[in-house]
Design an enzyme around this catalytic site. Structure first.
Site, PDB file in Angstrom:
ATOM      1  N   ASN A  64      -9.905   0.314   0.735  1.00  0.00           N
ATOM      2  CA  ASN A  64      -8.506   0.166   0.716  1.00  0.00           C
ATOM      3  C   ASN A  64      -8.184  -0.426  -0.651  1.00  0.00           C
ATOM      4  OD1 ASN A  64      -5.845  -0.108   0.613  1.00  0.00           O
ATOM      5  ND2 ASN A  64      -5.945  -1.171   2.778  1.00  0.00           N
ATOM      6  N   CYS A 103       0.940  -1.221   0.123  1.00  0.00           N
ATOM      7  CA  CYS A 103       0.084   0.049  -0.118  1.00  0.00           C
ATOM      8  C   CYS A 103       0.629   1.246  -0.044  1.00  0.00           C
ATOM      9  CB  CYS A 103      -0.889   0.016   1.276  1.00  0.00           C
ATOM     10  SG  CYS A 103      -2.098  -1.342   1.107  1.00  0.00           S
ATOM     11  N   HIS A 140      -2.836   7.058   3.414  1.00  0.00           N
ATOM     12  CA  HIS A 140      -3.044   5.680   2.792  1.00  0.00           C
ATOM     13  C   HIS A 140      -4.614   5.365   3.400  1.00  0.00           C
ATOM     14  CE1 HIS A 140      -3.856   1.954   1.485  1.00  0.00           C
ATOM     15  NE2 HIS A 140      -3.534   1.210   2.771  1.00  0.00           N
TER      16      HIS A 140
HETATM   17  N1  COA Z   1     -17.785  -8.253  10.406  1.00  0.00           N
HETATM   18  C1  COA Z   1     -17.983  -8.330  11.462  1.00  0.00           C
HETATM   19  N2  COA Z   1     -17.104  -8.904  12.563  1.00  0.00           N
HETATM   20  C2  COA Z   1     -15.779  -8.629  12.063  1.00  0.00           C
HETATM   21  C3  COA Z   1     -15.425  -8.474  10.895  1.00  0.00           C
HETATM   22  C4  COA Z   1     -16.294  -7.997   9.841  1.00  0.00           C
HETATM   23  N3  COA Z   1     -15.731  -7.797   8.614  1.00  0.00           N
HETATM   24  N4  COA Z   1     -13.933  -8.625  10.759  1.00  0.00           N
HETATM   25  C5  COA Z   1     -13.655  -8.900  12.230  1.00  0.00           C
HETATM   26  N5  COA Z   1     -14.843  -8.942  12.918  1.00  0.00           N
HETATM   27  C6  COA Z   1     -14.835  -9.238  14.472  1.00  0.00           C
HETATM   28  C7  COA Z   1     -13.541 -10.009  14.953  1.00  0.00           C
HETATM   29  O1  COA Z   1     -13.767 -11.392  14.676  1.00  0.00           O
HETATM   30  C8  COA Z   1     -13.470  -9.865  16.284  1.00  0.00           C
HETATM   31  O2  COA Z   1     -14.698 -10.571  17.008  1.00  0.00           O
HETATM   32  P1  COA Z   1     -14.336 -11.051  18.561  1.00  0.00           P
HETATM   33  O3  COA Z   1     -13.921  -9.848  19.478  1.00  0.00           O
HETATM   34  O4  COA Z   1     -15.472 -11.861  19.010  1.00  0.00           O
HETATM   35  O5  COA Z   1     -12.998 -11.973  18.448  1.00  0.00           O
HETATM   36  C9  COA Z   1     -14.020  -8.272  16.374  1.00  0.00           C
HETATM   37  O6  COA Z   1     -14.556  -8.049  15.131  1.00  0.00           O
HETATM   38  C10 COA Z   1     -12.869  -7.510  16.567  1.00  0.00           C
HETATM   39  O7  COA Z   1     -11.767  -7.833  15.524  1.00  0.00           O
HETATM   40  P2  COA Z   1     -10.626  -7.049  15.191  1.00  0.00           P
HETATM   41  O8  COA Z   1      -9.838  -7.709  14.162  1.00  0.00           O
HETATM   42  O9  COA Z   1     -10.151  -6.482  16.565  1.00  0.00           O
HETATM   43  O10 COA Z   1     -11.212  -5.698  14.479  1.00  0.00           O
HETATM   44  P3  COA Z   1     -10.289  -4.258  14.470  1.00  0.00           P
HETATM   45  O11 COA Z   1     -11.235  -3.338  15.135  1.00  0.00           O
HETATM   46  O12 COA Z   1      -8.808  -4.286  14.747  1.00  0.00           O
HETATM   47  O13 COA Z   1     -10.611  -3.900  12.824  1.00  0.00           O
HETATM   48  C11 COA Z   1      -9.395  -4.114  10.876  1.00  0.00           C
HETATM   49  C12 COA Z   1     -10.148  -4.861  11.689  1.00  0.00           C
HETATM   50  C13 COA Z   1      -8.659  -4.866   9.732  1.00  0.00           C
HETATM   51  C14 COA Z   1     -10.480  -3.111  10.160  1.00  0.00           C
HETATM   52  C15 COA Z   1      -8.403  -3.069  11.620  1.00  0.00           C
HETATM   53  O14 COA Z   1      -7.454  -4.035  12.309  1.00  0.00           O
HETATM   54  C16 COA Z   1      -7.509  -2.541  10.452  1.00  0.00           C
HETATM   55  O15 COA Z   1      -7.862  -1.503   9.728  1.00  0.00           O
HETATM   56  N6  COA Z   1      -6.048  -2.629  10.648  1.00  0.00           N
HETATM   57  C17 COA Z   1      -4.876  -2.060   9.762  1.00  0.00           C
HETATM   58  C18 COA Z   1      -5.026  -2.318   8.337  1.00  0.00           C
HETATM   59  C19 COA Z   1      -3.958  -1.707   7.561  1.00  0.00           C
HETATM   60  O16 COA Z   1      -3.653  -0.758   8.137  1.00  0.00           O
HETATM   61  N7  COA Z   1      -3.382  -2.316   6.562  1.00  0.00           N
HETATM   62  C20 COA Z   1      -2.276  -1.604   6.167  1.00  0.00           C
HETATM   63  C21 COA Z   1      -1.626  -2.427   4.973  1.00  0.00           C
HETATM   64  S1  COA Z   1      -2.817  -2.919   3.885  1.00  0.00           S
END
Ligand code: COA
Length: 337
Positions: free
Chosen positions: A288, A116, A258
């Site tokens: 994204n 990215c 980004h």
């Molecule tokens: N819909 C519903 N629930 C979801 C889900 C979805 N699409 N994706 C994950 N969950 C759930 C998980 O299973 C978890 O459930 P649990 O608490 O019962 O275990 C809960 O939501 C929280 O998951 P988590 O992974 O901690 O969510 P988050 O708040 O970290 O959000 C992202 C996930 C991917 C959106 C976030 O971590 C993110 O944006 N990370 C950075 C990505 C990035 O910058 N990439 C850069 C390079 S590509």
């Protein structure tokens, strides 16, 4: 006399016509519009039709960026750099094909793979080529077709990524001109390479004496672990790019980060001490789009008339590798809108 610099002269964005809403995804997997909007800020993304590949999107965006320059003749362009993590195939790279299809002839053409952060890395490559005198005009494109790499069983990635392409035309000019790319800061940390990537189909897997697991074809991302790295690295890199440019944070008019997650953009703004109103957010419309996200956000904001002549822009990106990069540039005026 002012130092030579790459100067922004053209801009264009393209997303494939098919819109995929959060609502549509909620019928395919265990997710909801409310979760996606609250946790990411994304409301919809675009997915390319079957058979459409990254070079097709890159050609569309490149064409629009070249057209925006007006009097530019195809033979004036001396180089094409395409930032992508989702090339049409392993080999050859997509840039020569894109250059040929845009009618640019037998010019230098290369892909840059930096996840990215790819667009900022490509911008740095193009700027260096212009300053060194290897070309007078360079077309830089960020293009991705991510959706075929998304595991439908992985709701942590399937709701995040979208397809699209954005492009800028840079010309050789000087640092005192409006539109000049003044500084670029780049970095990486390969010790964290396993946090995000597409492990299958490379030489590591080809040479391994074990059958491939089907999931290795797909994008893997440990989003939770990446989140704080993304905020910290973009903040550090932004500060480095601003320091090199001699700008204070208060002098920055627009932060174009980004477009991975609205919460990351807001945390970045907080780290930098920038109010949210100065942060450009376009991910609600496109998700994204990886290497395409910054030029697509630029094209969208420019089309909406958000940037004024001489405005100071900070671009900052973070992605697989891990990689990160930031750039400080001024805005060349309304002609780009
Ligand atoms: N819909 C519903 N629930 C979801 C889900 C979805 N699409 N994706 C994950 N969950 C759930 C998980 O299973 C978890 O459930 P649990 O608490 O019962 O275990 C809960 O939501 C929280 O998951 P988590 O992974 O901690 O969510 P988050 O708040 O970290 O959000 C992202 C996930 C991917 C959106 C976030 O971590 C993110 O944006 N990370 C950075 C990505 C990035 O910058 N990439 C850069 C390079 S590509």
């Amino acid at each position: 006399m002012s130092a030579p610099a790459a100067v922004l002269a053209g801009l264009g964005g393209y997303v494939p016509p098919r819109t995929v809403t959060n609502e549509e995804l909620s019928h395919r997997m265990d997710t909801s519009d409310a979760w996606i909007v609250q946790r990411t800020g994304i409301r919809q993304r675009h997915w390319a039709d079957p058979g459409v590949a990254t070079s097709d999107l890159a050609v569309e965006a490149g064409h629009r960026a070249l057209k925006s320059v007006g009097a530019l003749a195809p033979h004036d362009v001396g180089m094409v750099v395409v930032a992508t993590t989702t090339p049409d195939q392993q080999c050859p790279s997509v840039a020569p094909d894109v250059a040929s299809r845009l009618g640019l002839g037998t010019i230098a053409a290369l892909d840059v793979a930096a996840g990215c952060s790819g667009f900022v890395y490509a911008l740095a490559t193009a700027s260096a080529a212009l300053v060194a005198g290897h070309a007078e005009w360079v077309l830089v494109i960020g293009a991705e077709t991510f959706h075929p790499f998304l595991n439908p069983a992985d709701r942590g990635t399937a709701v995040i990524f979208g397809d699209g392409a954005g492009a800028v035309v840079l010309r050789r000019g000087t640092a005192d001109e409006a539109g000049a790319v003044l500084t670029v800061d780049l970095g990486s940390d390969g010790s964290l390479k396993d946090l995000v990537g597409i492990p299958g189909n490379g030489s590591r897997h080809r040479s391994a004496a074990r059958p491939h697991h089907a999931d290795e074809r797909y994008l893997y991302m440990n989003g939770k672990e990446i989140f704080p790295h993304a905020v910290r690295r973009m903040a550090q890199s932004s500060s480095a790019a601003l320091a090199q440019a001699g700008w204070s944070v208060d002098e920055v008019d627009h932060v174009v980060g980004h477009q991975a997650n609205l919460r990351i953009l807001h945390a970045l703004a907080q780290h930098l001490g920038v109010d949210k109103e100065r942060v450009v957010a376009h991910l609600d419309q496109v998700g994204n789009t990886s290497a395409a996200s910054i030029p697509l956000a630029l094209a969208d904001a420019a089309a909406k008339g958000r940037f004024q002549l001489h405005d100071r822009l900070l671009l900052t990106a973070f992605g697989a590798g891990l990689t990160w990069g930031s750039a400080a540039l001024t805005w060349p005026g309304t002609a780009l809108a």
